[in-house]
Design an enzyme around this catalytic site. Structure first.
Site, PDB file in Angstrom:
ATOM      1  N   LEU A  91       0.850  -1.173   0.000  1.00 30.47           N
ATOM      2  CA  LEU A  91       0.000   0.000   0.000  1.00 30.47           C
ATOM      3  C   LEU A  91       0.890   1.228   0.000  1.00 30.47           C
ATOM      4  CD1 LEU A  91      -2.704  -0.939   2.690  1.00 30.47           C
ATOM      5  CD2 LEU A  91      -2.877  -1.170   0.206  1.00 30.47           C
ATOM      6  N   ASP A  92       0.479   2.265  -0.728  1.00 36.89           N
ATOM      7  CA  ASP A  92       1.208   3.528  -0.689  1.00 36.89           C
ATOM      8  C   ASP A  92       1.269   4.037   0.747  1.00 36.89           C
ATOM      9  OD1 ASP A  92       1.453   3.436  -3.433  1.00 36.89           O
ATOM     10  OD2 ASP A  92      -0.252   4.768  -3.808  1.00 36.89           O
ATOM     11  N   ARG A  93       2.253   4.864   1.037  1.00 35.40           N
ATOM     12  CA  ARG A  93       2.441   5.355   2.396  1.00 35.40           C
ATOM     13  C   ARG A  93       1.192   6.048   2.932  1.00 35.40           C
ATOM     14  NH1 ARG A  93       5.096   9.861   4.905  1.00 35.40           N
ATOM     15  NH2 ARG A  93       5.665  10.747   2.884  1.00 35.40           N
TER      16      ARG A  93
END
Length: 322
Positions: free
Chosen positions: A157-159
């Site tokens: 998942l993106d930050r």
């Protein structure tokens, strides 16, 4: 499915888990139709190991055993013998710095862990986040509970994205789950809040995605990009925003963010593909909502759901960005 080996504790879970005393093994009786076959052929055919993973296992001191005796991949097995493979990495083989950070664990056993990732936490260590990623936190968590576990993320998942993701504790689980990505055996659904009223209210975005030539981070819809497919359904619309449920059929970097931005409906708060909106949310409004998978060892079907976090729940009825 394959049976967990009795040589290690394989019944521990996040609720009342035991501290395992040994690495994780996988063990099964050689099938009659495989009588006389070489161990490497049985490992690939009956256990489902790839050649690359088998090469990794065979160099471990207790990597491959037949009726408890160490053997090589060239040895032959008889029907009814017990073939045992070590799944865990060598203890102490993880170079990642263990960091005590809060973790919201939804499920855990010796093969996988499902976490509700907080927004702002990177999945992997990287520039500016070498010691505060999900990987650092899980390595620290496993130091006491399972020293043989290692960080093998199945997806990322993106930050800024919150919500559910699964991490494998050994290479076999990672490989098996990776083979099911974007199939009915591994489903990921997201919730997003985007600018504007998305129309039609339900559909499929089938637009290829590639790198932006002037950025190492940014992606764009491009005719020569990789095939990228996102299904969406609008759940609610109010105050110039849409709450959308989305499901990925492919897994490109920033796929949802790029697709919605290309349609003219960037995620609220998306600094890269839309505009920052710090007065209402300090991240792109994206949440991993539902996760369903087939367990890589037991074959059990698992499903998880994580409700919309508070910062996103306020968006549809909250203030506009100035």
């Amino acid at each position: 499915m394959l049976n967990p080996s009795p040589l290690s504790d394989n019944n521990s879970s996040h609720q009342g888990r035991c501290i395992p005393a040994a690495p994780r093994y996988l063990s099964a009786t050689v099938e009659p139709e495989r009588d006389g076959q070489r161990v490497d052929r049985i490992a690939r055919g009956q256990f489902g190991l790839s050649s690359a993973l088998l090469r990794r296992i065979k160099w471990l001191a207790d990597g491959i055993r037949l009726d408890g005796i160490r053997v090589t991949t060239r040895d032959r097995a008889r029907a009814g013998q017990r073939l045992t493979l070590r799944l865990s990495d060598p203890e102490g083989g993880e170079a990642m710095t263990p960091t005590p950070l809060p973790l919201d664990i939804r499920y855990e056993d010796r093969d996988i862990v499902v976490v509700n990732k907080a927004p702002g936490m990177s999945t992997h260590p990287g520039p500016g986040h070498w010691e505060d990623s999900l990987g650092n936190a899980l390595i620290c968590h496993w130091q006491d509970s399972d020293p043989f576990a290692a960080f093998h993320p199945v997806h990322r998942l993106d930050r800024g994205t919150s919500g559910l993701m699964v991490v494998a504790a050994h290479p076999f689980a990672q490989e098996r789950l990776g083979q099911t990505l974007h199939t009915g055996d591994f489903r990921r659904q997201y919730l997003a809040v985007c600018d504007g009223y998305l129309s039609p209210p339900e559909g499929v975005i089938n637009l290829p995605i590639g790198r932006c030539p002037d950025s190492i981070q940014k992606r764009q819809v491009s005719p020569d990009g990789q095939p990228s497919v996102t299904r969406y359904r609008v759940l609610a619309q109010a105050r110039g925003r849409s709450l959308v449920a989305l499901e990925l059929e492919t897994g490109r970097t920033h796929q949802i963010r790029v697709h919605l931005s290309h349609l003219g409906h960037p995620l609220v708060g998306d600094f890269l593909y839309g505009r920052p909106c710090p007065e209402v949310i300090d991240r792109p409004a994206l949440h991993s909502w539902r996760l369903a998978l087939v367990h890589p060892v037991t074959g059990e079907r698992l499903a998880f759901e994580e409700p919309l976090p508070e910062d996103m729940a306020k968006l549809v009825n909250g203030p506009h960005c100035s």
